[in-house]
Design a protein around this motif. Structure first.
Motif, PDB file in Angstrom:
ATOM      1  N   ASP A   1      15.614  -7.875 -10.350  1.00  0.00           N
ATOM      2  CA  ASP A   1      15.633  -7.055 -11.566  1.00  0.00           C
ATOM      3  C   ASP A   1      16.404  -5.748 -11.420  1.00  0.00           C
ATOM      4  O   ASP A   1      15.980  -4.709 -11.934  1.00  0.00           O
ATOM      5  CB  ASP A   1      14.202  -6.764 -12.044  1.00  0.00           C
ATOM      6  N   ALA A   2      17.542  -5.779 -10.742  1.00  0.00           N
ATOM      7  CA  ALA A   2      18.345  -4.569 -10.588  1.00  0.00           C
ATOM      8  C   ALA A   2      19.185  -4.319 -11.835  1.00  0.00           C
ATOM      9  O   ALA A   2      19.795  -5.228 -12.385  1.00  0.00           O
ATOM     10  CB  ALA A   2      19.256  -4.687  -9.374  1.00  0.00           C
ATOM     11  N   VAL A   3      19.210  -3.073 -12.272  1.00  0.00           N
ATOM     12  CA  VAL A   3      20.096  -2.629 -13.337  1.00  0.00           C
ATOM     13  C   VAL A   3      21.349  -2.104 -12.619  1.00  0.00           C
ATOM     14  O   VAL A   3      21.411  -0.940 -12.218  1.00  0.00           O
ATOM     15  CB  VAL A   3      19.430  -1.531 -14.196  1.00  0.00           C
ATOM     16  N   LEU A   4      22.330  -2.995 -12.428  1.00  0.00           N
ATOM     17  CA  LEU A   4      23.432  -2.722 -11.512  1.00  0.00           C
ATOM     18  C   LEU A   4      24.180  -1.421 -11.779  1.00  0.00           C
ATOM     19  O   LEU A   4      24.456  -0.665 -10.849  1.00  0.00           O
ATOM     20  CB  LEU A   4      24.410  -3.895 -11.486  1.00  0.00           C
ATOM     21  N   ASP A   5      24.530  -1.163 -13.030  1.00  0.00           N
ATOM     22  CA  ASP A   5      25.299   0.050 -13.312  1.00  0.00           C
ATOM     23  C   ASP A   5      24.530   1.300 -12.913  1.00  0.00           C
ATOM     24  O   ASP A   5      25.087   2.223 -12.325  1.00  0.00           O
ATOM     25  CB  ASP A   5      25.689   0.116 -14.794  1.00  0.00           C
ATOM     26  N   ARG A   6      23.249   1.335 -13.193  1.00  0.00           N
ATOM     27  CA  ARG A   6      22.423   2.505 -12.860  1.00  0.00           C
ATOM     28  C   ARG A   6      22.171   2.593 -11.355  1.00  0.00           C
ATOM     29  O   ARG A   6      22.145   3.678 -10.790  1.00  0.00           O
ATOM     30  CB  ARG A   6      21.088   2.445 -13.618  1.00  0.00           C
ATOM     31  N   VAL A   7      22.003   1.447 -10.713  1.00  0.00           N
ATOM     32  CA  VAL A   7      21.825   1.447  -9.267  1.00  0.00           C
ATOM     33  C   VAL A   7      23.099   1.975  -8.599  1.00  0.00           C
ATOM     34  O   VAL A   7      23.047   2.790  -7.677  1.00  0.00           O
ATOM     35  CB  VAL A   7      21.458   0.037  -8.752  1.00  0.00           C
ATOM     36  N   HIS A   8      24.244   1.547  -9.109  1.00  0.00           N
ATOM     37  CA  HIS A   8      25.522   2.037  -8.583  1.00  0.00           C
ATOM     38  C   HIS A   8      25.609   3.556  -8.659  1.00  0.00           C
ATOM     39  O   HIS A   8      26.009   4.227  -7.705  1.00  0.00           O
ATOM     40  CB  HIS A   8      26.688   1.407  -9.339  1.00  0.00           C
ATOM     41  N   GLU A   9      25.241   4.121  -9.799  1.00  0.00           N
ATOM     42  CA  GLU A   9      25.267   5.574  -9.961  1.00  0.00           C
ATOM     43  C   GLU A   9      24.428   6.264  -8.892  1.00  0.00           C
ATOM     44  O   GLU A   9      24.806   7.311  -8.379  1.00  0.00           O
ATOM     45  CB  GLU A   9      24.752   5.962 -11.349  1.00  0.00           C
ATOM     46  N   GLY A  10      23.301   5.668  -8.550  1.00  0.00           N
ATOM     47  CA  GLY A  10      22.413   6.254  -7.559  1.00  0.00           C
ATOM     48  C   GLY A  10      23.020   6.318  -6.169  1.00  0.00           C
ATOM     49  O   GLY A  10      22.672   7.189  -5.370  1.00  0.00           O
ATOM     50  N   PHE A  11      23.936   5.406  -5.875  1.00  0.00           N
ATOM     51  CA  PHE A  11      24.531   5.343  -4.540  1.00  0.00           C
ATOM     52  C   PHE A  11      25.914   6.002  -4.451  1.00  0.00           C
ATOM     53  O   PHE A  11      26.554   5.939  -3.403  1.00  0.00           O
ATOM     54  CB  PHE A  11      24.627   3.887  -4.066  1.00  0.00           C
ATOM     55  N   LEU A  12      26.358   6.668  -5.500  1.00  0.00           N
ATOM     56  CA  LEU A  12      27.663   7.326  -5.469  1.00  0.00           C
ATOM     57  C   LEU A  12      27.745   8.291  -4.291  1.00  0.00           C
ATOM     58  O   LEU A  12      26.817   9.043  -4.025  1.00  0.00           O
ATOM     59  CB  LEU A  12      27.929   8.069  -6.775  1.00  0.00           C
ATOM     60  N   GLY A  13      28.862   8.250  -3.578  1.00  0.00           N
ATOM     61  CA  GLY A  13      29.098   9.149  -2.467  1.00  0.00           C
ATOM     62  C   GLY A  13      28.523   8.682  -1.141  1.00  0.00           C
ATOM     63  O   GLY A  13      28.736   9.325  -0.117  1.00  0.00           O
TER      64      GLY A  13
END
Length: 162
Positions: free
Chosen positions: A126-138
């Motif tokens: 149940d990952a919300v990919l776009d939001r998960v991506h934002e969390g890992f920026l940098g």
């Protein structure tokens, strides 16, 4: 609940530890369900990585220590022990192959998780990919392996590309 096993490599020995904190935050926000997770951190100069199952952010006993111990043994420790022990694990590796942990998976992880790097192993759903991506920026995560379909994996790589 079916899960997806992904392995993320980080360019530093502490990168996966930082990612764990991000993963905790994302889970609190209900952007991902972490079913189980583990970290391998390999300091420069060390002969092998430190490995740890993450009990504090996962569903209790989803895969368990036996699974992670076996997986990390296959990835990092069995080659150091030698062929005598390796020959005795054939039946167990057959079970691992059934869940996508085959020779190619082991080879990819061995080649990419080396001294000075770390990896985060996550069984999630149940990952919300776009939001998960934002969390890992940098944080510079690199997807090493996943048991997603080719289409799902391509989408995951697209979302996390810098």
């Amino acid at each position: 609940m079916a899960g997806t096993l992904t392995v993320w490599r980080f360019p530093t020995a502490t990168g996966a530890d930082t990612a764990v904190e991000t993963l905790k935050d994302l889970q609190k926000q209900h952007l991902i369900v972490v079913l189980d997770a583990a970290v391998a951190s390999w300091e420069d100069g060390a002969h092998k990585p430190k490995t740890q199952q993450l009990h504090n952010i996962t569903a209790r006993g989803t895969l368990g220590g036996t699974f992670w111990g076996l997986l990390f043994g296959l990835l990092f420790f069995i080659p150091l022990i030698g062929a005598a022990v390796g020959a005795g694990i054939g039946a167990i590796t057959g079970v691992m192959t059934d869940v996508g942990i085959n020779d190619d998976f082991i080879k990819k992880v061995r080649e990419q998780v080396t001294p000075g790097t770390s990896a985060l192993f996550v069984l999630s759903s149940d990952a919300v990919l776009d939001r998960v991506h934002e969390g890992f920026l940098g944080q510079s995560p690199e997807l090493i392996s996943t048991n997603l379909s080719h289409k799902e994996e391509a989408r995951l790589r697209e979302v996390f590309a810098d």
